[in-house]
Design a protein around this motif. Structure first.
Motif, PDB file in Angstrom:
ATOM      1  N   ASN A   1      20.407  50.287   9.058  1.00 36.82           N
ATOM      2  CA  ASN A   1      21.219  49.359   8.277  1.00 36.82           C
ATOM      3  C   ASN A   1      22.412  48.960   9.131  1.00 36.82           C
ATOM      4  O   ASN A   1      23.076  49.817   9.703  1.00 36.82           O
ATOM      5  CB  ASN A   1      21.744  50.020   6.994  1.00 36.82           C
ATOM      6  N   CYS A   2      22.711  47.660   9.209  1.00 39.39           N
ATOM      7  CA  CYS A   2      23.846  47.184  10.004  1.00 39.39           C
ATOM      8  C   CYS A   2      24.849  46.483   9.092  1.00 39.39           C
ATOM      9  O   CYS A   2      24.501  45.555   8.370  1.00 39.39           O
ATOM     10  CB  CYS A   2      23.372  46.226  11.102  1.00 39.39           C
ATOM     11  N   HIS A   3      26.098  46.958   9.159  1.00 37.47           N
ATOM     12  CA  HIS A   3      27.155  46.421   8.301  1.00 37.47           C
ATOM     13  C   HIS A   3      28.069  45.447   9.027  1.00 37.47           C
ATOM     14  O   HIS A   3      29.166  45.155   8.536  1.00 37.47           O
ATOM     15  CB  HIS A   3      27.997  47.574   7.727  1.00 37.47           C
ATOM     16  N   CYS A   4      27.686  44.940  10.200  1.00 36.82           N
ATOM     17  CA  CYS A   4      28.581  44.044  10.940  1.00 36.82           C
ATOM     18  C   CYS A   4      28.757  42.715  10.193  1.00 36.82           C
ATOM     19  O   CYS A   4      27.949  42.340   9.349  1.00 36.82           O
ATOM     20  CB  CYS A   4      28.067  43.800  12.365  1.00 36.82           C
ATOM     21  N   ARG A   5      29.815  41.995  10.510  1.00 36.11           N
ATOM     22  CA  ARG A   5      30.119  40.739   9.830  1.00 36.11           C
ATOM     23  C   ARG A   5      29.022  39.690  10.021  1.00 36.11           C
ATOM     24  O   ARG A   5      28.752  38.890   9.138  1.00 36.11           O
ATOM     25  CB  ARG A   5      31.465  40.191  10.329  1.00 36.11           C
ATOM     26  N   LYS A   6      28.394  39.705  11.214  1.00 35.24           N
ATOM     27  CA  LYS A   6      27.308  38.759  11.455  1.00 35.24           C
ATOM     28  C   LYS A   6      26.171  38.973  10.467  1.00 35.24           C
ATOM     29  O   LYS A   6      25.617  38.015   9.926  1.00 35.24           O
ATOM     30  CB  LYS A   6      26.765  38.967  12.872  1.00 35.24           C
ATOM     31  N   CYS A   7      25.820  40.229  10.274  1.00 37.55           N
ATOM     32  CA  CYS A   7      24.721  40.530   9.353  1.00 37.55           C
ATOM     33  C   CYS A   7      25.128  40.207   7.923  1.00 37.55           C
ATOM     34  O   CYS A   7      24.314  39.744   7.129  1.00 37.55           O
ATOM     35  CB  CYS A   7      24.287  41.989   9.478  1.00 37.55           C
ATOM     36  N   GLN A   8      26.390  40.445   7.602  1.00 32.64           N
ATOM     37  CA  GLN A   8      26.858  40.110   6.254  1.00 32.64           C
ATOM     38  C   GLN A   8      26.709  38.611   6.009  1.00 32.64           C
ATOM     39  O   GLN A   8      26.212  38.172   4.974  1.00 32.64           O
ATOM     40  CB  GLN A   8      28.313  40.552   6.077  1.00 32.64           C
TER      41      GLN A   8
HETATM   42 ZN   LIG Z   1      24.718  43.476  12.262  1.00 30.41          ZN
END
Ligand SMILES: [Zn+2]
Ligand SMILES: [Zn+2]
Length: 133
Positions: A27-34
């Protein structure tokens, strides 16, 4: 024997399949993924790009990441579903958004990336480890 993994976008214009072994899932919580998913994080798995077959055209949005490498967010041009992601840093690998799987319940994330960027309304799953760095 490896089973075939299949998935596609919301409208059905893009479908994919692979018989590759999944390299890792996270799971990736970075802003790009958001921004790309419209949710608090993305859930994705990595497979070798050469073993990933796409039918139908995806469109890719290119943008530089913090380390300067260009990343490409792939989505269906018809319905906008986020499908894939790849980076110049690891050209041999493609990341696939887990919710596009035909059987998404089989997705098994093992770690969290960019936990520090998580939103207070979508906290990192504390049963998962932090990213190996
Ligand atoms: Zn991400
Ligand atoms: Zn679509």
């Amino acid at each position: 024997m490896t089973e075939t993994i299949q998935g596609g976008c919301a409208c059905g214009a893009v479908k994919y399949q692979t018989r590759a072994e999944i390299e890792f899932s996270f799971n990736c919580h970075c802003r790009k993924c958001q921004r790309a998913t419209g949710g608090g994080h993305s859930s994705a798995f990595a497979v070798p790009a050469v073993e990933f077959e796409i039918s139908g055209a995806i469109k890719e949005f290119a943008s530089p990441s913090d380390n300067g490498a260009v990343t490409y967010a792939g989505f269906c041009p018809e319905c906008g579903s986020p499908l894939t992601s790849r980076t110049e840093r690891f050209p041999e690998r493609i990341y696939v958004h887990a919710a596009t799987l035909d059987e998404p319940s089989k997705f098994r994330p093992t770690f969290v990336v960019f936990a520090e960027a998580a939103q207070p309304w979508d906290l990192p799953n504390d049963r998962l480890a932090d990213a190996p760095r």
